[in-house]
Design a protein around this motif. Structure first.
Motif, short mmCIF file in Angstrom:
data_model
loop_
_atom_site.label_atom_id
_atom_site.label_comp_id
_atom_site.label_asym_id
_atom_site.label_seq_id
_atom_site.Cartn_x
_atom_site.Cartn_y
_atom_site.Cartn_z
N ALA A 8 38.94 33.83 39.48
CA ALA A 8 38.81 34.88 38.73
C ALA A 8 39.55 34.50 37.14
N GLY A 12 35.75 34.01 35.99
CA GLY A 12 36.23 35.38 35.69
C GLY A 12 36.04 36.32 36.42
N HIS A 13 36.24 37.70 36.07
CA HIS A 13 36.17 38.85 36.93
C HIS A 13 34.62 39.38 37.10
N THR A 14 33.71 38.79 36.08
CA THR A 14 32.65 39.39 36.04
C THR A 14 31.62 39.11 37.17
N VAL A 15 30.65 40.01 37.49
CA VAL A 15 29.80 39.78 38.55
C VAL A 15 28.51 38.85 38.20
N LEU A 16 28.41 37.81 39.10
CA LEU A 16 27.54 36.77 38.59
C LEU A 16 26.11 36.83 39.58
N THR A 64 19.85 36.89 36.77
CA THR A 64 19.49 36.81 35.32
C THR A 64 18.82 38.13 35.00
N ARG A 87 24.01 38.52 43.87
CA ARG A 87 25.10 38.42 42.86
C ARG A 87 26.34 37.84 43.65
N VAL A 131 30.96 37.43 43.19
CA VAL A 131 32.16 37.62 42.28
C VAL A 131 33.29 37.14 43.10
#
Length: 318
Positions: free
Chosen positions: A131, A136-140, A143, A239, A241
């Motif tokens: 994180a 990071g904390h963003t959802v990946l 696209t 997704r 995270v």
């Protein structure tokens, strides 16, 4: 309860539950393998799964396949490469965990509480490492333009169930991995060593079994299963995270307990049952109640059937 809706969509929900449950089963195998050998719960295993999802995502984007969408020979190649990345990354993570977090404690004959604290500490460390320093904390995941990996189109129908391409891939791959693991443990020399240590570590050591090698192998096998589950989860949910392993890990742990922690067939059956209960129960009651249902099952099993469906009581020592 919307029984009418459930009746008309029963088989579709069943297939969805089996697909989700197969992912839980793969993760549950990591818990049950380590518990079977060491009699401890590797709470950092959920982060081994999380690393697998991230490795799968990185490999798919590296190949330019996160917006692929087509079914064919190239999709097979893409998935094989992604499996290699995700399973390799999770297996390496699991082996490092064993070397850093558990082996030094075993050699010092540390109390069980020390193992538990070490597992929780490594779990939080891996979450924060991803994180804060890496993703990071963003959802990946998916696209903004296009399909993630493959199109979720209906391939065929069985009993009014809409069978999607991604579900076929998930079920086929998961069942293949579970059968391969079961046969490895049953039929190979290394597998016999795992079973011997699981039954009686001291006697197995006297018979010449290398305990450190067997323990390392169990972490490696659990990591491979979690990595494969990571890619299948990414294909299904599109997704990931940094804390994706938390709820998946608890559901997988519930599956291991339900099936009988320490039992490989139990983890498989438990995962499929949890997937079905989650999907069908969510439709009968409400989706927001699914986690309540799952955790209630965990408590009830621990209270009334602590050994699970296929488990056996731990051997007593005089």
């Amino acid at each position: 309860m919307d029984f009418s809706s459930l009746y008309h969509s029963f088989w579709t929900f069943t297939v969805t539950g089996l697909a989700n449950g197969s992912i839980y089963a793969l993760v549950a195998l990591g818990y049950t393998l380590v518990y079977g050998v060491l009699r401890l719960i590797n709470f950092a295993h959920s982060e081994v799964f999380m690393i697998g999802t991230l490795a799968a995502l990185v490999s798919l984007r590296w190949m330019g396949a996160d917006n692929y969408g087509q079914v064919g020979l190239m999709l097979v190649v893409v998935l094989v490469v992604a499996f290699a990345f995700s399973m390799g990354a999770s297996a390496i993570t699991a082996v490092i965990l064993e070397r850093i977090a558990y082996r030094p404690l075993r050699r010092r004959n540390a109390p069980r509480l020390a193992f538990l604290i070490s597992a929780i500490g490594m779990s939080l460390f891996l979450q924060e490492l991803v994180a804060v320093d890496l993703f990071g904390h963003t959802v990946l995941g998916r696209t903004p333009s296009g399909t993630f990996v493959i199109e979720k189109t209906t391939l065929f129908h069985i009993f009014d169930a809409n069978i999607r391409v991604d579900q076929i891939i998930v079920l086929t791959a998961a069942i293949g991995m579970m059968v391969a693991l079961d046969q490895f443990v049953r039929r190979t020399r290394l597998g016999r060593g795992v079973r011997a240590v699981s039954q009686d570590m001291e006697t197995a050591q006297l018979m010449g079994v290398n305990i450190d090698r067997v323990i390392l192998l169990t972490f490696l096998l659990g990591g491979l299963m979690a990595g494969g589950a990571g890619l299948l989860y990414l294909i299904t949910l599109e997704r990931t995270v940094f804390n994706v392993g938390f709820f998946i890990g608890i559901k997988a742990f519930t599956a291991a307990v339900l099936g009988g922690i320490g039992s490989i067939p139990g983890a498989m059956v438990g995962g499929l049952l949890i997937g079905l209960i989650e999907t069908l129960g969510g439709q009968l009651i409400a989706v927001r109640w699914t986690d309540v249902i799952i955790f209630s099952i965990l408590v009830l099993v621990l209270v009334f059937v602590p050994t699970g469906l296929f488990g056996r009581a731990a051997p007593t020592k005089s």
